[in-house]
Design an enzyme around this catalytic site. Structure first.
Site, PDB file in Angstrom:
ATOM      1  N   HIS A  14       8.190   2.451  -7.610  1.00 32.48           N
ATOM      2  CA  HIS A  14       9.430   1.652  -7.561  1.00 32.48           C
ATOM      3  C   HIS A  14      10.077   1.480  -8.940  1.00 32.48           C
ATOM      4  O   HIS A  14      10.260   0.356  -9.421  1.00 32.48           O
ATOM      5  CB  HIS A  14       9.199   0.305  -6.887  1.00 32.48           C
ATOM      6  CG  HIS A  14       7.951  -0.436  -7.305  1.00 32.48           C
ATOM      7  ND1 HIS A  14       7.586  -0.651  -8.624  1.00 32.48           N
ATOM      8  CD2 HIS A  14       6.979  -1.025  -6.553  1.00 32.48           C
ATOM      9  CE1 HIS A  14       6.476  -1.336  -8.666  1.00 32.48           C
ATOM     10  NE2 HIS A  14       6.076  -1.570  -7.419  1.00 32.48           N
ATOM     11  N   HIS A  17       1.925   0.143 -10.565  1.00 33.69           N
ATOM     12  CA  HIS A  17       3.020  -0.807 -10.733  1.00 33.69           C
ATOM     13  C   HIS A  17       3.137  -1.048 -12.233  1.00 33.69           C
ATOM     14  O   HIS A  17       2.276  -1.684 -12.842  1.00 33.69           O
ATOM     15  CB  HIS A  17       2.712  -2.106  -9.989  1.00 33.69           C
ATOM     16  CG  HIS A  17       3.771  -3.157 -10.101  1.00 33.69           C
ATOM     17  ND1 HIS A  17       4.297  -3.799  -8.997  1.00 33.69           N
ATOM     18  CD2 HIS A  17       4.398  -3.707 -11.166  1.00 33.69           C
ATOM     19  CE1 HIS A  17       5.198  -4.686  -9.387  1.00 33.69           C
ATOM     20  NE2 HIS A  17       5.274  -4.645 -10.721  1.00 33.69           N
ATOM     21  N   HIS A  28       6.613 -10.851   3.803  1.00 37.19           N
ATOM     22  CA  HIS A  28       6.076 -12.206   3.807  1.00 37.19           C
ATOM     23  C   HIS A  28       6.823 -12.973   4.895  1.00 37.19           C
ATOM     24  O   HIS A  28       7.812 -12.494   5.444  1.00 37.19           O
ATOM     25  CB  HIS A  28       6.275 -12.874   2.444  1.00 37.19           C
ATOM     26  CG  HIS A  28       5.502 -12.218   1.347  1.00 37.19           C
ATOM     27  ND1 HIS A  28       4.167 -12.451   1.132  1.00 37.19           N
ATOM     28  CD2 HIS A  28       5.878 -11.308   0.403  1.00 37.19           C
ATOM     29  CE1 HIS A  28       3.750 -11.744   0.098  1.00 37.19           C
ATOM     30  NE2 HIS A  28       4.763 -11.026  -0.353  1.00 37.19           N
ATOM     31  N   ASN A  78      -4.040  -3.279  -1.209  1.00 38.27           N
ATOM     32  CA  ASN A  78      -4.108  -4.662  -1.672  1.00 38.27           C
ATOM     33  C   ASN A  78      -4.028  -5.651  -0.524  1.00 38.27           C
ATOM     34  O   ASN A  78      -3.208  -6.565  -0.500  1.00 38.27           O
ATOM     35  CB  ASN A  78      -3.026  -4.947  -2.713  1.00 38.27           C
ATOM     36  CG  ASN A  78      -1.626  -4.628  -2.244  1.00 38.27           C
ATOM     37  OD1 ASN A  78      -1.410  -3.641  -1.563  1.00 38.27           O
ATOM     38  ND2 ASN A  78      -0.670  -5.474  -2.597  1.00 38.27           N
ATOM     39  N   HIS A 117       2.829  -1.597   2.362  1.00 38.03           N
ATOM     40  CA  HIS A 117       1.902  -2.724   2.275  1.00 38.03           C
ATOM     41  C   HIS A 117       1.879  -3.445   3.616  1.00 38.03           C
ATOM     42  O   HIS A 117       2.840  -4.142   3.962  1.00 38.03           O
ATOM     43  CB  HIS A 117       2.342  -3.720   1.200  1.00 38.03           C
ATOM     44  CG  HIS A 117       2.400  -3.175  -0.178  1.00 38.03           C
ATOM     45  ND1 HIS A 117       1.312  -3.167  -1.029  1.00 38.03           N
ATOM     46  CD2 HIS A 117       3.419  -2.624  -0.883  1.00 38.03           C
ATOM     47  CE1 HIS A 117       1.661  -2.643  -2.196  1.00 38.03           C
ATOM     48  NE2 HIS A 117       2.935  -2.295  -2.122  1.00 38.03           N
ATOM     49  N   HIS A 168       4.248   4.459   0.427  1.00 42.70           N
ATOM     50  CA  HIS A 168       4.228   3.148  -0.232  1.00 42.70           C
ATOM     51  C   HIS A 168       4.463   2.054   0.796  1.00 42.70           C
ATOM     52  O   HIS A 168       5.558   1.508   0.929  1.00 42.70           O
ATOM     53  CB  HIS A 168       5.288   3.092  -1.328  1.00 42.70           C
ATOM     54  CG  HIS A 168       5.073   1.971  -2.296  1.00 42.70           C
ATOM     55  ND1 HIS A 168       5.449   2.050  -3.613  1.00 42.70           N
ATOM     56  CD2 HIS A 168       4.518   0.735  -2.144  1.00 42.70           C
ATOM     57  CE1 HIS A 168       5.136   0.925  -4.229  1.00 42.70           C
ATOM     58  NE2 HIS A 168       4.577   0.101  -3.348  1.00 42.70           N
ATOM     59  N   ARG A 214      -0.526  -6.242   5.902  1.00 40.99           N
ATOM     60  CA  ARG A 214      -1.224  -7.451   5.455  1.00 40.99           C
ATOM     61  C   ARG A 214      -2.523  -7.699   6.222  1.00 40.99           C
ATOM     62  O   ARG A 214      -3.013  -8.825   6.261  1.00 40.99           O
ATOM     63  CB  ARG A 214      -0.294  -8.660   5.608  1.00 40.99           C
ATOM     64  CG  ARG A 214       1.055  -8.523   4.912  1.00 40.99           C
ATOM     65  CD  ARG A 214       0.929  -8.291   3.423  1.00 40.99           C
ATOM     66  NE  ARG A 214       2.221  -8.402   2.736  1.00 40.99           N
ATOM     67  CZ  ARG A 214       2.380  -8.178   1.433  1.00 40.99           C
ATOM     68  NH1 ARG A 214       1.350  -7.821   0.691  1.00 40.99           N
ATOM     69  NH2 ARG A 214       3.575  -8.305   0.878  1.00 40.99           N
ATOM     70  N   ASP A 255       8.213   0.641  -0.085  1.00 41.31           N
ATOM     71  CA  ASP A 255       7.582  -0.582  -0.603  1.00 41.31           C
ATOM     72  C   ASP A 255       7.692  -1.704   0.426  1.00 41.31           C
ATOM     73  O   ASP A 255       7.950  -2.865   0.087  1.00 41.31           O
ATOM     74  CB  ASP A 255       8.194  -0.993  -1.944  1.00 41.31           C
ATOM     75  CG  ASP A 255       7.324  -2.011  -2.684  1.00 41.31           C
ATOM     76  OD1 ASP A 255       6.174  -2.235  -2.269  1.00 41.31           O
ATOM     77  OD2 ASP A 255       7.811  -2.581  -3.684  1.00 41.31           O
TER      78      ASP A 255
END
Length: 446
Positions: free
Chosen positions: A239, A185, A316, A96, A64, A62, A66, A312
């Protein structure tokens, strides 16, 4: 002529469900020998330890990153360097990005970037959205080598929102035909709309927590369980944050449903009051819950009701966190703190090393079709090894992260337990929390 390339001696090796005094021999990136202490393997390189643990390289399903889209938040090079530094030698990267991985062309474009820049071994998710259901792209992605699919029932990443349950049901049917797992999710979008509207005039962190109440998760989980029962699609509910949702998943598994519960180290470390005290830099979704629920997560984990840990990791920029809580994009760097947070839990007696390896190495490797190449230490497996000093005390300093994100809810915390050296296919890729490998050293898995 040497028998092996590298010999690891003096460590306690996790093998066959327990820590053992063993000598590990590695040749051509593969574990070739597990021998009694004192065995001389005629190695080119000798690595002498002093009782440290040798654990399998961790497998995080899991992640992410960017790139493409927002490399300034976290690119492949920085994100995979963070994985290496944290003891994670294999990642499965979520789809994503911008654009999302909806077809084989986008998959291969992303894979080319990873081939150039990744520090660790990697596999990929395919995205599920209304745009590719019924187009043949789901089957094509499975044939192209992805190891799982991902979709969202709630606004976390708008382009992949699947709030039409009829289309979502068709997606479950298509994924079931591929035989691959579907990560989801699970929050109910209609509840989130209602409660966000109720909270629009609130100030402070309570607005964030109250906008995503537990009922949004438990309702969505019940809907997912019904779809799993009807379609047979192997499903991971990502999650999970509520003890009630874990109870429902446990009951579904008892009835034979192919469903798995994933929990994050973040939700096993912080409760609502902790996050409120830290502020917007610690916002993630679904949110951390109250202290009673926090203890409920740990009870379920110890009772075997959690099948997977996943970080997860979803950074940002720090400046994006400095705004009203309802406007903060959720997600933060987690790769460099996930393993240490769980080592801290071991030191506190909340977790066993056996359970850590099961949930964060072996089980994700099995789910993604990578076991026994990954997730275990045995002859024939890749020599992905994490040397852990379980007694090392250290302070988290987010400004020193390999990640592009230089903040963390763990920042300033003193933890016990550190991955002091990390090896991927027999080669050191990190030492003392600093990555020493080169971009492109990681390979694609499928």
């Amino acid at each position: 002529m040497s028998d092996v390339d590298t010999q690891f001696s003096g460590g306690r090796v996790y093998h066959a469900g327990e820590l053992m005094d063993l000598t590990v021999g590695v040749t051509d990136g593969t574990v070739t020998h597990l021998a009694r202490p004192g065995t001389a393997l005629n190695a080119t390189e000798q690595i002498e330890l002093d009782g440290e643990w040798i654990l399998p390289g961790f497998v995080d399903g899991h992640i992410h990153l960017r790139e493409p889209g927002y490399v300034e938040k976290e690119g492949i090079e920085t994100g995979t360097a963070a994985a290496a530094a944290g003891g994670v030698t294999t990642i499965v990267e979520m789809p994503n990005t911008t654009p999302p991985v909806l077809d084989v062309d986008r998959l291969e474009e992303k894979a080319a970037r990873f081939a150039r820049d990744s520090h660790v071994d990697h596999a990929f998710f395919g995205a599920i959205t209304e745009e590719n259901v019924g187009t043949g792209n789901i089957e094509a992605l499975a044939e192209a080598g992805i190891t799982a699919f991902k979709t969202f029932m709630a606004t976390s990443f708008g382009p992949l929102l699947m709030d039409d349950k009829g289309v979502l049901y068709r997606a479950f049917e298509e994924v079931s035909d591929t035989g691959l797992p579907l990560y989801i999710h699970a929050e109910d979008e209609e509840y989130l709309d209602e409660f966000t509207t109720r909270c629009k005039d609130q100030d402070g962190m309570d607005a964030f927590f109250d906008s995503r109440p537990p009922i949004a998760e438990t309702t969505a989980v019940s809907d997912v369980l019904d779809m799993v029962e009807a379609t047979g699609a192997e499903t991971v509910i990502a999650h999970v944050t509520t003890a009630e949702a874990l109870s429902r998943i446990r009951d579904g598994r008892a009835d034979g449903l192919p469903v798995h519960a994933e929990v994050t180290p973040y939700h096993l470390t912080f409760d609502r009051s902790d996050v409120a005290a830290i502020g917007t830099a610690a916002i993630g979704t679904p949110p951390a819950r109250d202290s009673q629920n926090f203890e409920g997560l740990w009870t379920h984990l110890r009772n075997g009701d959690v099948q997977l840990l996943g970080s997860d990791h979803a950074p940002h920029r720090l400046e994006e966190r400095d705004q009203p809580p309802l406007e903060v994009p959720p997600g933060m760097p987690q790769l460099e703190t996930a393993v240490p947070a769980m080592l801290e839990a071991i030191d506190r007696g909340r977790l066993s090393v056996e359970k850590l390896v099961e949930l964060y190495a072996e089980s994700p490797a099995r789910l993604h079709g990578l076991y026994p190449r990954k997730g275990t230490i045995r002859p024939g497996a890749d020599a992905d090894l994490v040397v852990v000093d379980p007694d090392r005390e250290w302070e988290v300093d987010a400004t020193r992260f390999e990640s592009a994100a230089d903040y963390s809810p763990f920042d300033g915390m003193t933890l016990t337990g550190m991955a002091t050296a990390v090896y991927q296919r027999g080669t050191m890729i990190a030492k003392g929390g600093e990555t020493v490998s080169e971009p492109g050293d990681g390979i694609r898995l499928s």
